[in-house]
Design an enzyme around this catalytic site. Sequence first.
Site, mmCIF file in Angstrom:
data_model
loop_
_atom_site.group_PDB
_atom_site.id
_atom_site.type_symbol
_atom_site.label_atom_id
_atom_site.label_comp_id
_atom_site.label_asym_id
_atom_site.label_seq_id
_atom_site.Cartn_x
_atom_site.Cartn_y
_atom_site.Cartn_z
ATOM 1 N N ARG A 190 30.523 30.681 78.099
ATOM 2 C CA ARG A 190 29.790 31.637 78.326
ATOM 3 C C ARG A 190 28.419 31.411 79.219
ATOM 4 O O ARG A 190 27.631 32.044 79.407
ATOM 5 C CB ARG A 190 29.328 32.670 77.016
ATOM 6 C CG ARG A 190 30.202 33.975 77.007
ATOM 7 C CD ARG A 190 29.752 34.394 75.647
ATOM 8 N NE ARG A 190 29.844 35.922 75.566
ATOM 9 C CZ ARG A 190 30.769 36.456 74.965
ATOM 10 N NH1 ARG A 190 31.806 35.792 74.492
ATOM 11 N NH2 ARG A 190 30.854 37.870 74.892
ATOM 12 N N ARG A 240 31.398 49.148 66.733
ATOM 13 C CA ARG A 240 30.864 47.886 66.660
ATOM 14 C C ARG A 240 29.366 47.878 66.686
ATOM 15 O O ARG A 240 28.849 48.478 67.647
ATOM 16 C CB ARG A 240 31.380 46.875 67.404
ATOM 17 C CG ARG A 240 32.168 45.843 66.946
ATOM 18 C CD ARG A 240 32.857 44.870 67.967
ATOM 19 N NE ARG A 240 32.176 44.156 68.840
ATOM 20 C CZ ARG A 240 32.566 43.512 69.745
ATOM 21 N NH1 ARG A 240 33.835 43.199 69.802
ATOM 22 N NH2 ARG A 240 31.721 42.849 70.557
ATOM 23 N N ARG A 273 23.979 43.680 76.578
ATOM 24 C CA ARG A 273 25.214 42.475 76.725
ATOM 25 C C ARG A 273 25.494 42.053 78.333
ATOM 26 O O ARG A 273 25.671 41.281 78.597
ATOM 27 C CB ARG A 273 26.131 42.820 75.769
ATOM 28 C CG ARG A 273 26.048 42.601 74.394
ATOM 29 C CD ARG A 273 26.776 43.304 73.451
ATOM 30 N NE ARG A 273 28.164 43.130 73.607
ATOM 31 C CZ ARG A 273 29.287 44.095 73.393
ATOM 32 N NH1 ARG A 273 28.918 45.211 73.051
ATOM 33 N NH2 ARG A 273 30.713 43.811 73.640
HETATM 34 P P1 ADP Z 1 32.365 41.020 74.086
HETATM 35 O O1 ADP Z 1 32.899 40.223 75.008
HETATM 36 O O2 ADP Z 1 32.837 42.129 73.993
HETATM 37 O O3 ADP Z 1 30.557 40.923 74.285
HETATM 38 P P2 ADP Z 1 32.819 38.973 71.867
HETATM 39 O O4 ADP Z 1 33.602 39.553 70.658
HETATM 40 O O5 ADP Z 1 33.549 37.952 72.838
HETATM 41 O O6 ADP Z 1 32.330 40.390 72.684
HETATM 42 O O7 ADP Z 1 31.407 38.439 71.488
HETATM 43 C C1 ADP Z 1 30.556 39.223 70.611
HETATM 44 C C2 ADP Z 1 29.081 38.454 70.169
HETATM 45 O O8 ADP Z 1 29.743 37.003 69.744
HETATM 46 C C3 ADP Z 1 28.611 37.944 71.787
HETATM 47 O O9 ADP Z 1 27.552 39.148 71.918
HETATM 48 C C4 ADP Z 1 27.728 36.828 71.180
HETATM 49 O O10 ADP Z 1 26.601 37.201 70.167
HETATM 50 C C5 ADP Z 1 28.598 36.064 70.360
HETATM 51 N N1 ADP Z 1 29.387 35.173 71.128
HETATM 52 C C6 ADP Z 1 30.701 35.163 71.438
HETATM 53 N N2 ADP Z 1 31.188 34.027 72.215
HETATM 54 C C7 ADP Z 1 30.054 33.320 72.488
HETATM 55 C C8 ADP Z 1 29.659 32.231 73.035
HETATM 56 N N3 ADP Z 1 30.814 31.546 73.625
HETATM 57 N N4 ADP Z 1 28.444 31.739 73.246
HETATM 58 C C9 ADP Z 1 27.375 32.456 72.589
HETATM 59 N N5 ADP Z 1 27.677 33.776 71.825
HETATM 60 C C10 ADP Z 1 28.912 34.049 71.549
#
Ligand code: ADP
Length: 205
Positions: free
Chosen positions: A88, A138, A149
Amino acid sequence: MRVVLLGPPGAGKGTQAQIIAGRLGAPAISTGDIFRANVSGQTELGQKAKVFMDAGDLVPDEITVAMVKDRLAEPDAKAGFLLDGFPRTIAQAEQLAGSLADLGQGLDRVLELVVEEEELVRRLSGRRMLVDGEWVQREDDKPETVRHRLEVYREQTSPLSGFYRQAGLLSQIDAIGEIDEVTDRALTALGFTDDDGPAGAPAAS
Ligand code: ADP
Protein backbone atom coordinates in the site's frame (compact mmCIF):
# COMPACT_ATOMS: atom_id res chain seq x y z
CA MET A 1 1.11 -17.38 -10.09
CA ARG A 2 2.04 -14.44 -7.86
CA VAL A 3 -0.43 -11.61 -8.07
CA VAL A 4 -1.03 -8.32 -6.29
CA LEU A 5 -4.52 -6.89 -6.26
CA LEU A 6 -4.43 -3.11 -6.11
CA GLY A 7 -7.35 -0.76 -5.66
CA PRO A 8 -8.98 1.76 -3.35
CA PRO A 9 -11.06 0.85 -0.29
CA GLY A 10 -14.46 -0.28 -1.52
CA ALA A 11 -13.26 -1.40 -4.95
CA GLY A 12 -14.19 -5.00 -4.12
CA LYS A 13 -10.69 -6.37 -3.65
CA GLY A 14 -11.67 -8.78 -0.87
CA THR A 15 -14.56 -10.28 -2.84
CA GLN A 16 -12.55 -10.64 -6.03
CA ALA A 17 -9.49 -11.91 -4.16
CA GLN A 18 -11.44 -14.89 -2.79
CA ILE A 19 -12.86 -15.85 -6.19
CA ILE A 20 -9.66 -15.34 -8.16
CA ALA A 21 -7.55 -17.17 -5.58
CA GLY A 22 -9.89 -20.14 -5.97
CA ARG A 23 -9.21 -20.15 -9.70
CA LEU A 24 -5.47 -19.78 -9.17
CA GLY A 25 -5.44 -22.51 -6.55
CA ALA A 26 -3.40 -20.17 -4.37
CA PRO A 27 -4.18 -18.49 -1.05
CA ALA A 28 -5.68 -15.00 -0.94
CA ILE A 29 -3.65 -13.09 1.61
CA SER A 30 -5.39 -10.00 2.95
CA THR A 31 -3.42 -7.78 5.31
CA GLY A 32 -6.69 -6.14 6.43
CA ASP A 33 -8.10 -9.57 7.40
CA ILE A 34 -4.91 -10.58 9.20
CA PHE A 35 -4.98 -7.31 11.16
CA ARG A 36 -8.68 -7.72 11.99
CA ALA A 37 -8.11 -11.31 13.18
CA ASN A 38 -5.34 -10.01 15.44
CA VAL A 39 -7.59 -7.25 16.77
CA SER A 40 -10.36 -9.71 17.69
CA GLY A 41 -7.82 -12.13 19.11
CA GLN A 42 -6.39 -9.23 21.15
CA THR A 43 -2.84 -10.10 20.24
CA GLU A 44 0.00 -7.65 20.71
CA LEU A 45 0.08 -7.05 16.96
CA GLY A 46 -3.68 -6.41 17.02
CA GLN A 47 -3.39 -3.90 19.84
CA LYS A 48 -0.72 -2.00 17.96
CA ALA A 49 -2.61 -2.06 14.65
CA LYS A 50 -6.05 -1.13 16.01
CA VAL A 51 -5.19 2.49 16.76
CA PHE A 52 -4.17 3.11 13.15
CA MET A 53 -6.99 1.10 11.62
CA ASP A 54 -9.75 2.84 13.59
CA ALA A 55 -8.38 6.19 12.48
CA GLY A 56 -8.30 5.04 8.84
CA ASP A 57 -4.53 5.40 8.76
CA LEU A 58 -2.03 2.87 7.47
CA VAL A 59 -0.41 0.62 10.02
CA PRO A 60 3.33 1.50 10.03
CA ASP A 61 5.36 -0.26 7.35
CA GLU A 62 7.70 -2.06 9.76
CA ILE A 63 4.78 -3.87 11.42
CA THR A 64 3.03 -4.68 8.14
CA VAL A 65 6.08 -5.74 6.17
CA ALA A 66 7.31 -8.17 8.84
CA MET A 67 3.84 -9.70 9.07
CA VAL A 68 3.59 -10.25 5.31
CA LYS A 69 7.09 -11.64 5.10
CA ASP A 70 6.18 -14.29 7.70
CA ARG A 71 2.95 -15.11 5.89
CA LEU A 72 4.66 -15.49 2.50
CA ALA A 73 7.17 -17.88 4.04
CA GLU A 74 4.37 -20.34 4.92
CA PRO A 75 4.22 -23.49 2.77
CA ASP A 76 0.86 -22.73 1.10
CA ALA A 77 2.26 -19.52 -0.43
CA LYS A 78 5.22 -21.25 -1.98
CA ALA A 79 3.70 -21.93 -5.38
CA GLY A 80 1.74 -18.69 -5.60
CA PHE A 81 -0.49 -16.18 -3.84
CA LEU A 82 -2.88 -13.35 -4.34
CA LEU A 83 -2.06 -10.35 -2.16
CA ASP A 84 -5.04 -8.18 -1.23
CA GLY A 85 -4.27 -4.86 0.45
CA PHE A 86 -0.51 -5.14 0.29
CA PRO A 87 1.61 -3.34 -0.76
CA ARG A 88 0.00 0.00 0.00
CA THR A 89 3.08 2.24 -0.09
CA ILE A 90 6.09 2.42 -2.41
CA ALA A 91 8.28 1.41 0.54
CA GLN A 92 6.15 -1.74 1.06
CA ALA A 93 6.40 -2.53 -2.65
CA GLU A 94 10.18 -2.24 -2.55
CA GLN A 95 10.38 -4.45 0.53
CA LEU A 96 8.06 -6.99 -1.08
CA ALA A 97 10.30 -7.15 -4.14
CA GLY A 98 13.25 -7.71 -1.80
CA SER A 99 11.53 -10.46 0.23
CA LEU A 100 10.49 -12.25 -2.95
CA ALA A 101 13.96 -11.94 -4.45
CA ASP A 102 15.35 -13.57 -1.27
CA LEU A 103 13.03 -16.51 -2.00
CA GLY A 104 14.09 -16.54 -5.66
CA GLN A 105 10.63 -15.31 -6.66
CA GLY A 106 9.01 -12.32 -8.33
CA LEU A 107 5.53 -11.00 -9.09
CA ASP A 108 3.76 -12.13 -12.26
CA ARG A 109 1.09 -9.44 -12.40
CA VAL A 110 -0.47 -6.51 -10.56
CA LEU A 111 -4.16 -6.14 -11.15
CA GLU A 112 -5.66 -2.74 -10.38
CA LEU A 113 -9.41 -2.49 -9.77
CA VAL A 114 -10.51 0.95 -10.97
CA VAL A 115 -13.59 2.64 -9.46
CA GLU A 116 -14.23 6.39 -9.23
CA GLU A 117 -14.33 7.99 -5.81
CA GLU A 118 -18.03 8.91 -5.69
CA GLU A 119 -18.98 5.27 -6.12
CA LEU A 120 -16.48 4.23 -3.42
CA VAL A 121 -17.98 6.56 -0.83
CA ARG A 122 -21.43 5.21 -1.65
CA ARG A 123 -20.32 1.58 -1.36
CA LEU A 124 -18.31 1.94 1.84
CA SER A 125 -20.87 3.97 3.74
CA GLY A 126 -23.54 1.38 2.99
CA ARG A 127 -21.38 -1.64 3.74
CA ARG A 128 -22.26 -3.93 6.65
CA MET A 129 -20.52 -7.09 7.82
CA LEU A 130 -22.06 -10.14 9.42
CA VAL A 131 -20.50 -10.61 12.87
CA ASP A 132 -21.92 -13.26 15.23
CA GLY A 133 -25.21 -13.26 13.32
CA GLU A 134 -25.58 -9.47 13.34
CA TRP A 135 -25.00 -6.91 10.58
CA VAL A 136 -22.58 -4.30 11.85
CA GLN A 137 -20.72 -1.39 10.31
CA ARG A 138 -16.94 -1.63 10.41
CA GLU A 139 -15.54 1.07 12.68
CA ASP A 140 -13.50 2.39 9.77
CA ASP A 141 -16.54 2.52 7.43
CA LYS A 142 -17.96 5.53 9.31
CA PRO A 143 -18.27 8.48 6.85
CA GLU A 144 -15.41 10.66 8.23
CA THR A 145 -13.07 7.70 8.35
CA VAL A 146 -14.05 6.62 4.82
CA ARG A 147 -13.11 10.06 3.50
CA HIS A 148 -9.79 9.87 5.30
CA ARG A 149 -9.04 6.35 4.00
CA LEU A 150 -9.66 7.55 0.44
CA GLU A 151 -7.27 10.46 1.02
CA VAL A 152 -4.64 8.07 2.38
CA TYR A 153 -5.17 5.90 -0.70
CA ARG A 154 -4.76 8.84 -3.08
CA GLU A 155 -1.59 10.05 -1.38
CA GLN A 156 0.19 6.87 -0.35
CA THR A 157 -1.13 3.97 -2.42
CA SER A 158 -2.14 5.32 -5.84
CA PRO A 159 1.53 6.01 -6.80
CA LEU A 160 1.88 2.22 -6.95
CA SER A 161 0.05 2.21 -10.32
CA GLY A 162 2.91 4.10 -11.92
CA PHE A 163 5.48 2.06 -10.04
CA TYR A 164 4.10 -1.23 -11.35
CA ARG A 165 3.34 0.15 -14.81
CA GLN A 166 7.00 1.02 -15.16
CA ALA A 167 7.89 -2.48 -14.09
CA GLY A 168 5.65 -3.78 -16.89
CA LEU A 169 3.42 -5.62 -14.41
CA LEU A 170 0.25 -3.50 -14.31
CA SER A 171 -3.17 -4.42 -15.71
CA GLN A 172 -6.06 -2.09 -14.93
CA ILE A 173 -9.64 -3.29 -15.02
CA ASP A 174 -12.95 -1.50 -14.65
CA ALA A 175 -14.38 -2.73 -11.33
CA ILE A 176 -17.89 -1.35 -11.82
CA GLY A 177 -20.55 -3.89 -12.71
CA GLU A 178 -21.77 -7.24 -11.46
CA ILE A 179 -19.33 -9.26 -9.37
CA ASP A 180 -18.95 -11.98 -12.01
CA GLU A 181 -18.43 -9.43 -14.79
CA VAL A 182 -15.56 -7.96 -12.82
CA THR A 183 -14.21 -11.46 -12.13
CA ASP A 184 -14.27 -12.21 -15.87
CA ARG A 185 -12.30 -9.05 -16.62
CA ALA A 186 -9.81 -9.93 -13.89
CA LEU A 187 -9.30 -13.49 -15.12
CA THR A 188 -8.89 -12.30 -18.70
CA ALA A 189 -6.25 -9.79 -17.56
CA LEU A 190 -4.46 -12.64 -15.78
CA GLY A 191 -4.39 -14.68 -18.96
CA PHE A 192 -7.20 -17.12 -18.19
CA THR A 193 -9.44 -18.12 -21.06
CA ASP A 194 -13.14 -19.03 -20.85
CA ASP A 195 -12.22 -22.69 -21.11
CA ASP A 196 -10.51 -22.72 -17.73
CA GLY A 197 -6.95 -22.96 -16.59
CA PRO A 198 -4.30 -20.31 -16.90
CA ALA A 199 -3.30 -19.56 -20.48
CA GLY A 200 0.33 -18.75 -20.67
CA ALA A 201 0.58 -18.33 -16.91
CA PRO A 202 4.07 -19.26 -15.81
CA ALA A 203 4.28 -22.61 -14.06
CA ALA A 204 4.61 -22.42 -10.31
CA SER A 205 8.19 -22.71 -9.22
P1 ADP B 1 -9.85 -1.36 2.80
O1 ADP B 1 -9.08 -1.75 1.57
O2 ADP B 1 -11.33 -1.52 2.63
O3 ADP B 1 -9.46 -0.02 3.35
P2 ADP B 1 -8.52 -3.41 4.39
O4 ADP B 1 -9.32 -4.46 5.04
O5 ADP B 1 -7.63 -3.79 3.27
O6 ADP B 1 -9.57 -2.32 3.99
O7 ADP B 1 -7.62 -2.67 5.48
C1 ADP B 1 -8.17 -2.13 6.67
C2 ADP B 1 -7.11 -1.36 7.43
O8 ADP B 1 -6.01 -2.23 7.77
C3 ADP B 1 -6.45 -0.22 6.66
O9 ADP B 1 -7.21 0.98 6.69
C4 ADP B 1 -5.12 -0.10 7.40
O10 ADP B 1 -5.27 0.56 8.64
C5 ADP B 1 -4.77 -1.53 7.70
N1 ADP B 1 -3.94 -2.12 6.60
C6 ADP B 1 -4.30 -3.12 5.75
N2 ADP B 1 -3.31 -3.38 4.88
C7 ADP B 1 -2.31 -2.52 5.17
C8 ADP B 1 -1.02 -2.27 4.62
N3 ADP B 1 -0.55 -2.97 3.57
N4 ADP B 1 -0.26 -1.30 5.18
C9 ADP B 1 -0.70 -0.59 6.21
N5 ADP B 1 -1.90 -0.76 6.77
C10 ADP B 1 -2.71 -1.70 6.26
